[in-house]
Design a protein around this motif. Structure first.
Motif, short mmCIF file in Angstrom:
data_model
loop_
_atom_site.label_atom_id
_atom_site.label_comp_id
_atom_site.label_asym_id
_atom_site.label_seq_id
_atom_site.Cartn_x
_atom_site.Cartn_y
_atom_site.Cartn_z
N ASP A 1 0.85 -1.19 0.00
CA ASP A 1 0.00 0.00 0.00
C ASP A 1 0.89 1.24 0.00
OD1 ASP A 1 -1.64 2.23 0.97
OD2 ASP A 1 -3.15 0.71 1.37
N PHE A 2 0.58 2.19 -0.89
CA PHE A 2 1.43 3.36 -1.04
C PHE A 2 1.43 4.25 0.19
CE2 PHE A 2 3.06 7.26 -3.11
CZ PHE A 2 4.14 6.70 -3.78
N SER A 3 0.45 4.06 1.08
CA SER A 3 0.41 4.85 2.31
C SER A 3 1.50 4.42 3.28
CB SER A 3 -0.96 4.72 2.99
OG SER A 3 -1.18 3.38 3.42
N LYS A 4 2.05 3.22 3.09
CA LYS A 4 3.15 2.74 3.93
C LYS A 4 4.47 3.20 3.31
CE LYS A 4 0.58 -1.35 5.46
NZ LYS A 4 0.56 -2.83 5.49
N LYS A 5 5.09 4.14 3.96
CA LYS A 5 6.26 4.80 3.38
C LYS A 5 7.52 3.93 3.46
CE LYS A 5 3.59 8.20 2.57
NZ LYS A 5 3.04 8.33 1.21
N ILE A 6 8.43 4.18 2.53
CA ILE A 6 9.71 3.49 2.54
C ILE A 6 10.78 4.47 3.04
CG2 ILE A 6 9.06 1.87 0.75
CD1 ILE A 6 10.50 3.50 -1.28
N ILE A 7 11.97 3.95 3.32
CA ILE A 7 12.99 4.79 3.92
C ILE A 7 14.13 5.06 2.95
CG2 ILE A 7 12.41 3.78 6.16
CD1 ILE A 7 15.25 2.49 6.09
N ALA A 8 14.96 6.01 3.31
CA ALA A 8 16.14 6.34 2.52
C ALA A 8 17.37 5.77 3.21
CB ALA A 8 16.27 7.85 2.36
N LEU A 9 18.12 4.96 2.50
CA LEU A 9 19.43 4.54 2.96
C LEU A 9 20.44 5.47 2.31
CD1 LEU A 9 19.42 0.62 2.79
CD2 LEU A 9 18.92 2.10 4.73
N ILE A 10 21.31 6.07 3.12
CA ILE A 10 22.30 7.00 2.60
C ILE A 10 23.71 6.49 2.90
CG2 ILE A 10 20.73 8.95 2.73
CD1 ILE A 10 22.17 9.85 5.28
N SER A 11 24.68 7.00 2.17
CA SER A 11 26.06 6.54 2.34
C SER A 11 26.87 7.43 3.26
CB SER A 11 26.76 6.48 0.97
OG SER A 11 26.74 7.75 0.33
N ILE B 1 10.37 11.52 6.60
CA ILE B 1 11.18 10.50 5.91
C ILE B 1 12.09 9.79 6.90
CG2 ILE B 1 12.95 12.22 5.27
CD1 ILE B 1 13.31 10.48 2.68
N GLY B 2 12.10 8.46 6.81
CA GLY B 2 12.99 7.65 7.62
C GLY B 2 14.33 7.49 6.93
N ILE B 3 15.41 7.62 7.70
CA ILE B 3 16.75 7.61 7.12
C ILE B 3 17.69 6.79 8.00
CG2 ILE B 3 18.71 9.03 6.38
CD1 ILE B 3 16.72 11.40 6.25
N ARG B 4 18.59 6.05 7.37
CA ARG B 4 19.66 5.41 8.11
C ARG B 4 20.85 5.12 7.20
NH1 ARG B 4 20.69 -0.26 9.03
NH2 ARG B 4 19.53 -1.63 7.63
N ILE B 5 21.98 4.85 7.82
CA ILE B 5 23.19 4.40 7.11
C ILE B 5 23.43 2.96 7.52
CG2 ILE B 5 25.65 4.74 6.69
CD1 ILE B 5 25.32 7.65 7.49
N PRO B 6 23.36 2.01 6.60
CA PRO B 6 23.55 0.60 6.97
C PRO B 6 25.01 0.27 7.25
CG PRO B 6 23.30 0.78 4.61
CD PRO B 6 23.07 2.16 5.16
N LYS B 7 25.23 -0.69 8.14
CA LYS B 7 26.58 -1.12 8.46
C LYS B 7 26.89 -2.38 7.66
CE LYS B 7 29.56 -1.80 12.50
NZ LYS B 7 29.57 -1.94 13.97
N ASN B 8 27.07 -2.19 6.38
CA ASN B 8 27.30 -3.31 5.46
C ASN B 8 28.09 -2.76 4.28
OD1 ASN B 8 26.57 -4.85 2.90
ND2 ASN B 8 25.74 -6.24 4.43
N GLU C 1 28.64 0.51 -0.57
CA GLU C 1 29.25 0.76 -1.88
C GLU C 1 28.17 0.91 -2.95
OE1 GLU C 1 32.30 -1.24 -5.12
OE2 GLU C 1 32.43 -1.86 -3.02
N LEU C 2 27.16 0.09 -2.87
CA LEU C 2 26.05 0.17 -3.82
C LEU C 2 25.37 1.54 -3.74
CD1 LEU C 2 24.14 -1.38 -5.81
CD2 LEU C 2 22.77 -1.95 -3.81
N ILE C 3 25.09 2.00 -2.52
CA ILE C 3 24.42 3.29 -2.33
C ILE C 3 25.31 4.43 -2.81
CG2 ILE C 3 23.45 4.87 -0.61
CD1 ILE C 3 22.96 2.25 1.10
N GLU C 4 26.57 4.39 -2.41
CA GLU C 4 27.50 5.47 -2.77
C GLU C 4 27.67 5.59 -4.28
OE1 GLU C 4 32.04 6.98 -1.71
OE2 GLU C 4 31.39 4.99 -1.11
N LYS C 5 27.88 4.46 -4.94
CA LYS C 5 28.10 4.50 -6.38
C LYS C 5 26.84 4.83 -7.18
CE LYS C 5 32.17 1.56 -6.75
NZ LYS C 5 32.78 0.37 -7.42
N SER C 6 25.70 4.73 -6.52
CA SER C 6 24.43 5.05 -7.19
C SER C 6 24.04 6.52 -6.99
CB SER C 6 23.31 4.15 -6.66
OG SER C 6 23.61 2.80 -6.90
#
Length: 211
Positions: free
Chosen positions: A55-65, A117-124, A129-134
């Protein structure tokens, strides 16, 4: 659909980045569960929702580098950003998602109704690398059909998710995912509220926030 295993020279190969930059949707491991993500653009984000039957009312989050990217994503006072910085320094990269008041110049690119907006930086390393290069930001949610359990092993990934995604990135020999979604807290008016408990205890966060 592209399938990519870990490469010794570079964790993420250029063809995967091309898929994302061309508007594709990619499944990849984070430090918690497998996620499905795309650039912060309307059509790729809509495709994520369609694949997940979400459902589009359920928001997704931003993963940042990088924490420096926050200034482009949130609308918050300098005072409150300084106040939350101790928490971000301690728990990022890591299993903590913080929901901020959104910068609408950013969120209107993919969701005109998005106020926070939900935001986090993953420890992986692979995910980072995927996020940064994108480009430094990927909008993501767990890689599962809505209502089903999130997965921490590629072998448990729903075949419909795999087939409908444009690429799947995985490291079958080193799946060190916790299997538990991140702790989510909302940061509003300089105060923290727990929305979902993960491996990081809210009591611990509060102690570090108030000290």
């Amino acid at each position: 659909m592209e399938k990519m295993k870990k490469n010794k020279k570079s964790i993420i190969q250029e063809n995967i980045i091309k898929v994302i930059k061309s508007g594709g949707v990619v499944v990849f491991p984070t430090d918690t569960v497998y996620g499905i993500g795309a650039l912060p653009q309307k059509e790729p984000v809509a495709k994520i929702y369609k694949i997940k039957k979400r459902d589009f009312s359920k928001k997704i989050i931003a993963l940042i580098s990088d924490k420096k990217i926050l200034k482009d994503l949130v609308q918050e006072s300098c005072e409150n950003m300084l106040k939350i910085d101790r928490i971000l320094e301690k728990y990022w990269p890591g299993e903590l998602t913080v929901i901020f008041r959104a910068n609408k110049n950013f969120t209107h690119k993919f969701d005109a109704q998005m106020e926070t907006i939900g935001i986090r930086i993953p420890k992986n390393k692979l995910a980072l690398e995927l996020i940064e290069k994108s480009g430094g930001i990927l909008l993501t949610t767990s890689a599962n059909i809505s209502g089903k359990n999130a997965v921490s092993r590629i072998s448990d990934l729903d075949l419909k998710i795999q087939r409908k995604s444009d690429a799947v990135v995985f490291d079958e020999k080193n799946e060190n995912l916790t299997g538990k979604p991140s702790t989510i807290v909302k940061y509003e008016d300089g105060k923290l509220t727990l929305l979902r408990q993960g491996n990081i205890l809210f009591e611990e966060i509060e102690k570090n926030f108030d000290c």
